[in-house]
Design an enzyme around this catalytic site. Structure first.
Site, PDB file in Angstrom:
ATOM      1  N   CYS A  15     -26.625 -11.840 -20.658  1.00  0.00           N
ATOM      2  CA  CYS A  15     -26.384 -13.154 -20.039  1.00  0.00           C
ATOM      3  C   CYS A  15     -27.230 -13.386 -18.803  1.00  0.00           C
ATOM      4  CB  CYS A  15     -24.901 -13.334 -19.711  1.00  0.00           C
ATOM      5  SG  CYS A  15     -24.368 -12.451 -18.231  1.00  0.00           S
ATOM      6  N   GLY A  62       0.790  -1.226   0.000  1.00  0.00           N
ATOM      7  CA  GLY A  62       0.000   0.000   0.000  1.00  0.00           C
ATOM      8  C   GLY A  62       0.822   1.275   0.000  1.00  0.00           C
ATOM      9  N   CYS A  67     -23.173  -6.656 -18.724  1.00  0.00           N
ATOM     10  CA  CYS A  67     -21.952  -6.889 -17.950  1.00  0.00           C
ATOM     11  C   CYS A  67     -20.836  -6.000 -18.468  1.00  0.00           C
ATOM     12  CB  CYS A  67     -21.486  -8.338 -18.085  1.00  0.00           C
ATOM     13  SG  CYS A  67     -22.523  -9.536 -17.271  1.00  0.00           S
ATOM     14  N   CYS A  97     -19.197 -12.246 -19.422  1.00  0.00           N
ATOM     15  CA  CYS A  97     -20.513 -12.262 -20.064  1.00  0.00           C
ATOM     16  C   CYS A  97     -20.541 -13.291 -21.197  1.00  0.00           C
ATOM     17  CB  CYS A  97     -20.834 -10.866 -20.601  1.00  0.00           C
ATOM     18  SG  CYS A  97     -22.560 -10.614 -21.048  1.00  0.00           S
ATOM     19  N   CYS A 121     -28.170  -8.552 -16.290  1.00  0.00           N
ATOM     20  CA  CYS A 121     -27.525  -8.285 -17.576  1.00  0.00           C
ATOM     21  C   CYS A 121     -28.476  -8.676 -18.705  1.00  0.00           C
ATOM     22  CB  CYS A 121     -26.225  -9.078 -17.676  1.00  0.00           C
ATOM     23  SG  CYS A 121     -25.489  -9.018 -19.328  1.00  0.00           S
TER      24      CYS A 121
END
Lengths: 198, 292
Positions: free
Chosen positions: B241, B29, B263, B269, B238
């Site tokens: 899909c 980080g 998606c 997808c 979606c």
């Protein structure tokens, strides 16, 4: 003209330094994991193939290098590193960005090396310590970033106070030095972020 | 490719970046400064991610590049071609097949494995930058773990909007020590960063910073006990899909309020559609015009 013969460096500098780097990246991001650096050439005594390869891959003119007496005294090894890496070799551990220890029993305390500053903890030393052997199924218990639950690491031929030094080093976090152990062609890393329990 | 080194960068540059990556991994980080190079595309187009990828990639790697989850957008296609040209590595659009995934603004829906490395393109690496403009000050704040100003910002969000309004680049606390910008991924993706088995590397080319999250590292989205972190949800599935648990893009389909939700992760997808999942295929409509 007869002079000292310097052994060749990495056979394929581009591909080999990339694979050595990925090895040490894997080791550093998964502390305690033993990584086998395959296909390394010979290294001049007392350098192990892994320690030599780490230097050839990571050390250059930007990174002052400290060598312990065993490496500095072995004429072939010091010349090898000076020639291939082109790095300044410094006399005092605290000036080094990289350090190579071949005689672990005689190494100076880890606190001799630069731990970086609170503003720039990245400006700390990476210490490569050659040891007799590494095992990941026994020894100290490691936890922290890079470790799913717990990892083990046993270092054969380590300095007597190593684990006290490592604990003190972790206490400096986010400052502290990072260690790479090298045994033959195998390495394991211990970044400052790792907690160690006996 | 003739005339260029493998992966474009010269070896000295790669060594410098590799050293920065190792230090970044050792202090999860924390942003490591590095000597970012001029690349054959402008800063802002993923030069940080490209330099990280160029420094880690080897001939055996399989590379996937996504931009907002999609493999077929300009940025993704250009970067994929760049590496195909300069390294000759195999490229793929399948998440599971890739050993390195370079991404702009998304984490793939399919969970990543320990054998993969995720490389993020980062525009502004400093999470405190909009709160404190001076680098000397933000550096001190990280050194002292003085992050009160970030919590004040999130609190002011709640005071103004009744909730934490930040929806992307949502700040995280890494390894219980450093506050980090996850790059402009939607906060929907934040939970995926926590204890991810894959190594995550972040490159900011213009700002010259590299940072990292090692595998299995604590990554906690900042929040408050009474206002816990929440990720986005959708009323819709979606349209292609039928997925109800992926991140959806809203696509405007006409000028009468028509919308389609699909998606954002194109590979996810496509794989679902190949497996026989189907959505409604129809836009949803909002607004007065739609009632006609």
């Amino acid at each position: 003209m007869a002079g000292p013969v310097i052994m060749p460096g990495l056979a394929d500098p581009v591909a080999d330094s990339q694979s050595v780097f990925r090895g040490v990246l894997h080791a550093m991001s998964r502390p305690g994991t033993i990584v086998h650096l395959a296909g390394l050439g010979e290294a001049p005594a007392p350098l192990s193939p892994a320690a030599a390869a780490l230097c050839l891959s990571l050390v250059d003119h930007d990174t002052p290098l400290w060598l312990d007496c065993a490496v500095a005294g072995g004429q072939g090894a010091a010349d090898f590193l000076r020639f291939h890496c082109g790095s300044p070799v410094v006399a005092r551990p605290e000036e080094a960005v990289f350090a190579v220890v071949a005689d672990a029993a005689a190494m100076p305390p880890l606190s001799s090396f630069d731990p970086g500053t609170p503003e720039y903890p990245d400006r700390s030393a990476t210490v490569i310590i050659q040891v007799a052997g590494l095992a990941d199924d026994a020894g100290m218990r490691l936890s922290g970033p890079g470790i799913e639950a717990e990892a083990r690491l046993r270092v054969d031929g380590a300095p007597a106070d190593l684990w006290d030094w490592v604990r003190d080093n972790h206490g400096l976090y986010p400052c502290g030095v990072d260690i790479v152990f090298a045994a033959g062609e195998r390495i394991a890393a211990l970044p400052r972020s790792t907690r160690v329990e006996g | 490719m003739r005339g260029y080194n493998f992966a474009y960068l010269d070896e000295q540059t790669k060594r410098m970046i590799r050293r920065a990556i190792l230090k970044a991994v050792a202090v999860p980080g924390y942003q490591v400064p590095f000597g970012s190079r001029e690349m054959p595309l402008p800063f802002g187009w993923g030069t940080g991610g490209i330099q990280v990828t160029a420094s880690i990639i080897g001939a055996d790697d399989v590379l996937k590049v996504i931009d907002q989850g999609a493999d077929d957008t300009t940025n993704a296609v250009s970067i994929r071609r760049f590496f195909a040209l300069t390294t000759g590595v195999r490229t793929t659009e399948e998440t599971a097949e890739a050993s390195i995934i370079q991404t702009r603004h998304r984490i793939p829906e399919k969970p990543l494995t320990a054998d993969q490395i995720l490389v993020y393109q980062v525009p502004i690496p400093e999470p405190l930058r909009w709160l404190e403009a001076r680098e000397t000050e933000t550096r001190k704040m990280h050194a002292l773990a003085e992050y009160g100003v970030m919590h004040v910002k999130l609190y002011e969000d709640i005071a103004t909007h009744g909730r934490i309004a930040t929806s992307y680049n949502y700040p995280v606390l890494v390894n219980e020590r450093h506050v980090m910008a996850p790059s402009p991924i939607p906060k929907f993706d934040n939970p995926k960063m926590d204890h991810m088995p894959a190594l995550q590397l972040f490159g900011a080319g213009r700002e010259k910073r590299i940072y990292a999250v090692p595998p299995y590292t604590d990554v906690k989205s900042l929040d408050f006990e009474d206002y816990p972190f929440e990720k986005q949800t959708w009323e819709h599935a979606c349209a292609l899909c039928g997925s109800r648990d992926s991140y959806l893009d809203e696509v405007v389909t006409d000028d009468r309020g028509g919308r389609m939700f699909v998606c954002s992760d194109t590979d996810y997808c496509a794989e679902r559609r190949d497996a026989g999942h189907v959505g409604t295929g129809a836009p949803v409509t909002y607004g007065a015009d739609a009632a006609e």
